[in-house]
Design an enzyme around this catalytic site. Sequence first.
Site, PDB file in Angstrom:
ATOM      1  N   GLU A  45       0.834  -1.209   0.000  1.00  0.00           N
ATOM      2  CA  GLU A  45       0.000   0.000   0.000  1.00  0.00           C
ATOM      3  C   GLU A  45       0.870   1.260   0.000  1.00  0.00           C
ATOM      4  OE1 GLU A  45      -2.432   2.607   3.226  1.00  0.00           O
ATOM      5  OE2 GLU A  45      -2.177   0.471   3.616  1.00  0.00           O
ATOM      6  N   ASP A  49       0.754   3.879  -3.270  1.00  0.00           N
ATOM      7  CA  ASP A  49       0.366   5.285  -3.160  1.00  0.00           C
ATOM      8  C   ASP A  49       1.329   6.161  -3.960  1.00  0.00           C
ATOM      9  OD1 ASP A  49      -1.036   7.602  -1.917  1.00  0.00           O
ATOM     10  OD2 ASP A  49       0.869   7.861  -0.879  1.00  0.00           O
ATOM     11  N   ASP A 118      -7.070   1.175   0.435  1.00  0.00           N
ATOM     12  CA  ASP A 118      -5.734   0.647   0.741  1.00  0.00           C
ATOM     13  C   ASP A 118      -5.388  -0.531  -0.169  1.00  0.00           C
ATOM     14  OD1 ASP A 118      -5.580   2.514   2.741  1.00  0.00           O
ATOM     15  OD2 ASP A 118      -5.900   1.103   4.389  1.00  0.00           O
ATOM     16  N   GLU A 121      -4.454   0.549  -3.700  1.00  0.00           N
ATOM     17  CA  GLU A 121      -3.070   1.029  -3.763  1.00  0.00           C
ATOM     18  C   GLU A 121      -2.085  -0.143  -3.724  1.00  0.00           C
ATOM     19  OE1 GLU A 121      -3.769   5.397  -1.622  1.00  0.00           O
ATOM     20  OE2 GLU A 121      -3.003   3.706  -0.459  1.00  0.00           O
TER      21      GLU A 121
END
Length: 227
Positions: A45, A49, A118, A121
């Site tokens: 995650e 991002d 989450d 990502e």
Amino acid sequence: MKISRELDAFQARIGHTFKRPDLLVRAMTHSSIASDTRPDNQRLEFLGDRVLGLVMAEVLMSGDRAAAEGQLAPRFNAMVRKETCAEVARSIDLGAVLKLGKSEQVTGGRRKMALLGDAMEALIAAVYVDGGLEASRGLVLRLWGDLIDNVEDDARDAKTTLQEWAQGRKMKPPVYEVLHRSGPDHAPVFRIAARLEDGRTGEGQAASKRNAEQAAAKALLDKVSDD
């Protein structure tokens, strides 16, 4: 590594077949079911991002070469925020393949915005590690395509725009009031009013306070837009 039939079908939905299926399994593993032999998706995650941010910045800049930073920044924020990641996750039914502990399953974890965002990502990072930047760029373009095409020239959130509108007219910032909350704990519905000091109000409803406030602010902006 052999993966389940559900994950195999999921690969088809996202348009990427993993050379390392363990990466996909890890991306779909929430901390509520993780163990020493089954790592969760939090590190992916973190990486995803950053990969999403890089890809989206490139896409938005190349898509509008005349846009100033002040125009690009709100568009970027609208495309990478957790709510948008969760929206994309729902479009590919990511929740159906999330690996969750019993507590999260019982409380509706497959529908929770934070968990879906989450995991989305983490999926981007898994594709990046498995196939490189071009593979992750292709994933983002496929899944975010319509959202990118329709992003508004000024994608600032409605609450910020309403507050700036009020400040420009020497008004106090708008206030937000929860009018009603319904539904079970795992799937609440909030109805919220946004109110200006002159008495004008707008109402919005959503599954989170934040989104309900945004909806209320937008409704109020629509009322005062001619002012």
